[in-house]
Motif scaffolding. Structure first.
Motif: not given
Length: 1448
Positions: A1209-1237
């Motif tokens: 019936l209703r869903a969260i704002d698409p801006h927020a949804l995209v921002d959620l996945h973008r920040r999640g991707a940043e988190y996992v990418a930085k976490k993986w890169k830090a572990a590699e270093r």
């Protein structure tokens, strides 16, 4: 009679006897292979596979006669039997011949796939009506006796067509429309080939079910009619002498004469029972079972006739000279013929059992096995001389271990019909001795409740025959404490039987034999008095024996479960899990089943409360001699009584200050555990009597629409009250030094009908009861006793509130009790500086106990006046003392945590009572002065309490337990005042609507006009929580949660070290690995292990701290953005905590979607996921990853609001949804890169698992959203220079996430027509498309996720969601690397194509055409904005309706 018998004899002598058909497959496939059906359906009908399904091939059962060699099947002759289906015999025959010529079992290429065959279906069966017998049986109104007689007449006149009709009748009963002709029906040597053709036709045109199990209305009574018809047909044929001898007519052939009706039935039915189709096997087996029963009845009658003829023959032979030679010869011939018929019938029964029953009772279909077990029980009960034998008991024994509950139930019920009879043959005794262990196992731990109940009933019959030893009796008897009421009810019969048996054994030696009660003695008053006394003594002995048994069972349960020493990682046995583990309440559960509550005359074994009370009032402490003599049990076995504290009781002296009499007989002197059990039993009896009385009065009042005048249950309770109340002072005096027993006695007070003393004017008795309760409340210090004492006092106050004669008495006694409590609080503090003096242990204990008493009595009654009394300024008020004591927490003295917590509780209760008084006062002008004074006093005290609690929440100046208590009490007070404030707002709105003055509601009330609503809570008392206080409360709760998790982990590590069998010097790596392996057991009991009592109590205490915070968050007093760390602990504490976290997720959904706080909601979601994922990175266990995935699935519900049928019936704002996945991707990418270093291989390997959680957060993403999310993800990976290897398994979560995004991007909303004019996909029912302009708007629109705001639109207007694509199997990813590369290339190609804006516009052009006739973008945005505002305005009202505050 002689002629048919002679024919039978001649036939038997002229040819070898034909045994029943044994056409069973000699090389049956194993069960696993049998589960594959030709049509590919494995779940609906696992028996249509072309090979016989039989449990002979499994090792689960030891088949009877397994060592016997089965007879080899006959070799079919060359000629084929013709079969027809609905008049198309020629076509069927040609098809069959062409198939055989072409290689047999392969289907034609164009053949339709057969529909799955369901065992039971309500769908109507399309069975042909070309067989009159089937039509007659199907019609429930048909006279089946007439039908049977007509068929027998037809069979006698023309056997061929009659037998053909009968065989086709069997085939129709199987649900098959195929038919056989006369040649096929009568050619017994080619039955196998005929059935093969019929089954092949049935395979191609199957039925959804078959008549025997169909739930269609037309076949509702088919099973019963079929059974009746078989019985009547058999008896009619036997009476016509056509069962064992073939009819002789001019049209009869040699084959007919050579095959009597019984042989034809055996051949066809035994062959049908070996079919590969369930319907054929089940139907034919059912007919055979009824055929055996009918033959057994005929054999039984024939055996009686044989015996009668034999007696006549013997009588005629004894006449010697006077014997009639001709009569003697006729009798001898008749006897031999009848004996031969009897033998033929019994041989036929044996043939059917060997060829059908012994195979089908272990069939793979549980319905067939159930029918076999049920019918066998009927045979054994009706014809014991033929079936009550060891061989048939073996069948029952194997069915007791069947995996299907229905089969076990049928076997148990079959045994129940045998054990309930008086006869007990040797075969039953041997069966009992061999299977008694299995029966007991079923009774105590079977998974099916009905099986357990029925088995216990059997064991009761077995015990009456002395076939159970004491250990087995105890194993059954301890289930009087079972968690299932039906089990307790059945075991109560068993326990009562044991008690009565022991009473009979001991009564003569301890009490003496019963006085003579003959006619003359009955008239003598002295004899009647002696009889009454003897019966009273027997009842006391019965209570003694009952207590002995219950104590023994309790001890056995405690030994079995070992609750006190149990650790969280251990698990109880299956039997222990069915028992009530907690000691408190066990006796009540047992007594509810053992006691006869509806016996007014006391004739039942356990029904006299007066005798029980008399037994308890005895002084059992001074035992004379040995308190536990050994008594011989049945069969010379010694009784195993629980000693308990017997030695201590034997050497103790009488209770000091108690003048109770000694027991009249040492036989019923109670040991301390037994006395406690009987006291709990008395409490349980009165509690249940009160429940029955209240229920009966409510029902009577509802029926009569008024107060009932006479209710039997209330009269029993009144009589019990008259008996108990005079005895309460004696019980208090007897147990005054034993807090546990005093606590039990206090439970009696609120359960009695105390209003009886007000109505009868017994003020002195009521006053003495008040004094006793008050004395016990002030004498003892145990928490449970104080709670029950306060409950008793509240009951006394409530009972006197409606009677003026007791109101003044109750008021004076209550005030006196409250004054004494305040005085006791002041006494230890005289001459001491409360703010700095270090209290000794006695002072600290006295303060703690007095505060707890004050808290309990304050929760039950209003103590505000006494709390604020300063005696004209001479002493400090109770409020001031408690405030000063509470501030001592800043001194951090050891051992004062509970004392300070009690101060906070008393302060909270005091403020709530004042708030209640203020809200109940009148708002008129006459009462304004009193209301203002009370409000001013409440405001001052509330501010003082807030200041104290906020100071105590500081971790640097207070103890952890005090901080959590302060936070909980502070939140409770805020919620109470907020609820009153909300109630005023709702009442003002209702008042304004009622008066039609909306402007008045907006301006507010309180200007003194009569027409305006006067709020009950003044504006000065309105409250809110500051941001700093909110953060402090959340931090306190989070600290407690983390401490609880650490404690659980330490307990698990300790348990792991206790059970380790090493030398105690393991390496650190091994110890770390063992701790990680225990991670699955930490924090949550959902893994199957039973948590300990200590862990459960700790979890309850923690949730009492978390629950106020959750409630405050739901009311809007706590910002939901602060609760992210708490949500991240989902799955690490326990199930109760998880349920509270899910309430926080609901708040997230309301805030993020309805409240338009999407950015806040996204922040909380991402933070909680990161918190849970960090725990997974540091904890090496599969359970940690599972907790993270579970959290992501649970928190995904905060992104959408679903309606009926899960429509979005209703869903969260698409801006927020995209921002959620973008920040999640940043988190996992930085976490993986830090572990590699850093060179951390562990974190580097586990970091990509975060994509699994992000995949669950795509529930509201539309095609446009998926495109933006994928673009953002690729940009993040490129910026962080993360190189994803296509061959690396650790990046599988990311690849699955990307595949899901591409799948969402490829979806299209349903449209009316495409560019080329072709119709688009049709939306599914109930999910028609919404405004598709939302799907093509840019990200500035509200509909980027394809979900429109549905304010007034029906659910059907939500956008349709296409069916998700099937995921590959577990081994699909590694089966072929080339296939994976091709998939990746296709995904890359599609992604590149969608990245081009022009191509995206071209792909979405069909949806753009739907926007041609709509309003412009500005009007469309304005429409959405208005709907959002309307929903946001209704949010507080909707939220307040859902939330309710419960203040303790």
């Amino acid at each position: 009679m002689a002629a048919p018998a002679a024919a039978v004899a001649a036939a038997a002598a002229s040819r070898p006897r034909r045994a029943a058909s044994n056409r069973f497959r000699q090389s049956s496939p194993p069960r696993a292979a049998a589960n594959s059906s030709d049509d590919g359906d494995l779940s609906e009908d696992s028996f249509d596979s072309g090979s016989e399904i039989d449990m002979d091939d499994t090792a689960d059962f030891m088949a009877p006669g397994a060592s016997k060699k089965l007879k080899r099947p006959r070799v079919p002759k060359a000629k084929k039997a013709k079969t027809t289906t609905n008049g198309s015999a020629a076509t069927r025959t040609k098809a069959t011949k062409s198939k055989a010529a072409g290689g047999g079992g392969k289907r034609q290429a164009g053949a339709a796939k057969a529909a799955p065959r369901v065992a039971a279906s309500k769908e109507e069966l399309e069975i042909s009506d070309d067989v009159p017998l089937f039509n007659a049986v199907k019609n429930s109104e048909t006279a089946l006796q007439t039908t049977a007689e007509d068929w027998v007449i037809a069979y006698q006149e023309n056997p061929g067509p009659a037998l053909t009709e009968l065989v086709n009748f069997f085939i129709r009963c199987c649900g098959c429309n195929s038919s056989t002709d006369e040649q096929g029906a009568m050619d017994l040597d080619n039955i196998v080939d005929t059935l093969d053709e019929i089954q092949e036709e049935f395979r191609n045109i199957p039925m959804p079910s078959y008549p025997l199990v169909s739930r269609a209305p037309a076949f509702k009574k088919f099973k019963r009619s079929l059974s009746e018809f078989i019985s009547r047909l058999l008896h009619t044929a036997s009476e016509s002498e056509l069962l064992l001898v073939a009819p002789t007519t001019e049209m009869s052939s040699d084959d007919v004469i050579d095959n009597p009706l019984l042989n034809v039935l055996k051949e066809w039915l035994s062959s049908l029972s070996s079919s590969t189709f369930r319907s054929f096997r089940h139907t034919s087996t059912f007919i055979v079972l009824n055929l055996v029963e009918g033959l057994a009845a005929l054999a039984s009658e024939k055996r009686k006739s044989v015996d009668t003829t034999r007696k006549q023959l013997n009588a005629e032979s004894s006449k010697k000279a006077r014997a009639d030679k001709k009569r003697l010869k006729n009798l001898d011939e008749t006897w031999k013929a009848e004996k031969l018929e009897d033998a033929t019938l019994r041989d036929s029964i044996r043939d059917l059992i060997d060829s059908v029953f012994q195979h089908r009772y272990r069939d793979a279909d549980p319905l067939i096995r159930t029918d076999c077990a049920t019918e066998l029980g009927r045979w054994m009960k009706a014809y014991p001389d033929m079936f009550v034998m060891t061989e048939f008991f073996r069948y029952i024994g194997w069915c007791l271990s069947d995996a299907h509950a229905a089969v076990r139930i049928a076997a148990v019920r079959a045994l129940n019909g045998l054990y309930s009879r008086s006869a007990f043959p040797e075969a039953m005794r041997a069966f009992t001795e061999r299977n008694i262990a299995r029966l007991i196992q079923m009774a105590v731990s079977d998974i099916d409740l009905t099986v357990r109940v029925s088995t216990i009933e059997i064991l009761i019959h077995i015990d009456r025959r002395d076939l159970l030893d004491e250990e087995q009796r105890d194993e059954i008897g301890m289930h009087i404490f079972d968690v299932e009421p039906r089990i307790r009810a059945e075991v109560s019969r068993f326990v009562l039987g044991l008690v009565e048996e022991q009473v009979e054994e001991q009564v003569d030696d301890t009490i003496g034999s019963a006085p003579v009660s003959g006619t003359a003695a009955a008239k003598d008053a002295k004899s009647r008095e002696q009889r009454t006394k003897w019966e009273a003594e027997v009842r006391k002995l019965r209570f003694k024996i009952l207590a002995e048994n219950l104590v023994k069972y309790e001890k056995a349960i405690d030994d079995l479960t070992d609750i006190g020493a149990q650790v969280a990682s251990s698990s109880m046995t299956t039997q222990a899990q069915t028992l009530v583990a907690e000691g408190s309440g066990r006796i009540g559960l047992a007594i509810e089943m053992l006691w006869s509550f509806d016996d007014d005359e006391g004739k039942a074994p356990l029904s006299s409360c007066s005798t029980l009370l008399e037994t308890l009032l005895y002084d059992h402490s001074a035992a004379q001699g040995d308190a536990e003599p050994a008594a011989a049990g049945r069969g010379g076995r010694a009784k195993n009584r629980t000693a308990g504290a017997g030695a201590a009781a034997a050497s103790s002296t009488s209770v000091v200050g108690y003048s109770g009499s000694q027991p009249g007989n040492e036989a019923y002197r109670l040991l301390p555990p037994e006395e406690t059990v009987l006291l709990e039993a008395l409490v349980a009896i009165i509690k249940h009597m009160r429940h029955l009385s209240d229920s009966a009065r409510s029902a009577a009042a509802l029926a009569n629409k008024g107060e009932p005048s006479e209710v039997p249950e209330k009269e029993r309770l009144d009589e019990l009250t008259r008996t108990i109340v005079p005895a309460l002072p004696k019980l208090f005096a007897k147990y005054r030094t034993e807090s546990q027993r005093v606590s039990e006695v206090l439970l009696l007070v609120p359960m009695l009908d105390l209003e009886l003393y007000a109505t009868t004017g017994q003020t002195s008795t009521f006053s003495s009861l008040w004094d006793e309760v008050s004395t016990q409340f002030q004498r003892h210090s145990e928490s449970s006793l104080l709670k029950r004492g306060a409950t008793a006092i509240r009951a006394l106050v409530a009972s006197a509130s409606n009677h003026a004669s007791l109101t003044e008495l109750t008021s004076s006694k209550l005030t006196s009790l409250q004054d004494s409590l305040i005085g006791a609080l002041r006494e230890p503090l005289k001459g001491k500086d409360v703010s700095s003096t270090a209290f000794d242990e006695d002072t600290r204990f006295a303060l703690q106990v007095n505060l707890e008493r004050l808290a309990e009595i304050g929760a039950a009654t209003d103590c505000c006046e006494v709390m604020e009394d300063t005696e004209d300024g001479q002493v400090s008020s109770g409020w001031e003392i408690i405030r000063e004591v509470a501030m001592r927490a800043s001194l951090r003295y050891e051992g004062e945590e509970r004392m300070v917590s009690m101060c906070l509780r008393v302060m909270t209760i005091h403020l709530l009572w004042k708030l209640r008084t203020l809200l109940s006062m009148s708002t008129t002008m006459a009462a304004q002065d009193d209301r203002q004074a009370l409000a001013a006093s409440l405001l001052v005290q509330r501010n003082d309490a807030f200041e104290v609690m906020q100071d105590l929440m500081s971790g640097s100046t207070s103890l952890p337990a005090v901080s959590s208590a302060a936070a909980s009490r502070l939140l409770q007070l805020h919620m109470a005042f907020h609820s009153a404030q909300s109630a005023d707002a709702a009442a003002a709105a209702a008042h304004a609507r009622h008066n039609g003055n909306a402007q008045q509601m907006e301006d507010g009330a309180g200007d003194g006009e009569d027409s305006q609503y006067q709020p009950k809570l003044p504006q000065s008392l309105h409250t809110s929580i500051s941001s700093l206080t909110q953060e402090a409360c959340v931090q306190v709760v989070l600290t407690q949660v983390q401490r609880h998790i650490i404690d659980n982990e330490d307990a698990d590590d300790l348990a792991a070290s206790d059970v380790s069998d090493g030398d105690g010097e393991e390496k650190e790596e091994e110890g770390q690995q063992r701790r990680h392996s225990k991670g699955a057991k930490r924090g949550n009991s959902s893994n199957g292990a039973v948590p300990s009592q200590t862990r459960l109590e700790a979890e309850v205490d923690l949730n009492q701290v978390v629950a106020p915070l959750v409630s405050a968050t739901r009311l809007g007093l706590i910002d939901v953005s602060l609760t992210a760390p708490l949500i991240g602990k989902l799955g690490r504490v326990g199930r109760m905590y998880d349920s509270l976290v899910k309430l926080l997720i609901e708040v997230l959904r309301e805030e993020g979607i309805l409240g338009r706080e999407s950015s806040k909601s996204v922040n909380v979601i991402l933070s909680s996921l990161q918190d849970s994922f960090e725990a997974y990175l540091t904890e090496d266990s599969v359970e940690a990853e599972a907790r993270f995935i579970t959290l992501s699935r649970s928190i995904s519900s905060a992104l959408v609001i679903r309606g009926a049928h899960l429509a979005v019936l209703r869903a969260i704002d698409p801006h927020a949804l995209v921002d959620l996945h973008r920040r999640g991707a940043e988190y996992v990418a930085k976490k993986w890169k830090a572990a590699e270093r850093a060179g951390s291989k562990g974190i580097k390997a586990k970091a990509p698992a975060f994509w699994k959680g992000l995949s669950n957060l795509l529930v509201s993403a539309g095609p446009r959203d998926a495109h933006h999310i994928k673009t953002a993800m690729e940009k993040v990976l490129a910026d962080e220079k993360v190189d994803i290897s296509p061959d690396s398994k650790i990046w599988d979560p990311q690849r699955q996430y990307e595949k899901r995004l591409v799948t969402l991007m490829a979806k299209r909303a349903p449209v009316a027509a495409t560019k080329g004019g072709k119709a688009g996909p049709t939306p599914r029912k109930g999910k028609a498309s919404a405004n598709r302009g939302d799907e093509v708007d840019d990200m500035e629109g509200d509909g980027g996720n394809g979900v429109d705001l549905l304010q007034d639109a029906p659910v059907e207007s939500t956008p349709a969601r296409s069916r998700p694509r099937p995921r590959p199997g577990p081994g699909a990813g590694s089966a072929s690397r080339s296939r994976e590369r091709s998939d990746d290339s296709a995904l890359t190609e599609l992604s590149d194509r969608l990245d081009d804006e022009e191509e995206v516009a071209e792909e979405l052009a069909p949806m753009d055409e739907d926007l041609a006739g709509e309003e412009d973008e500005e009007a469309d945005d304005e429409r959405r904005r208005k709907r959002d505002d309307s929903i946001a305005e209704s949010l507080p009202e909707v939220t307040n309706k859902r939330r309710r505050l419960v203040v303790d």
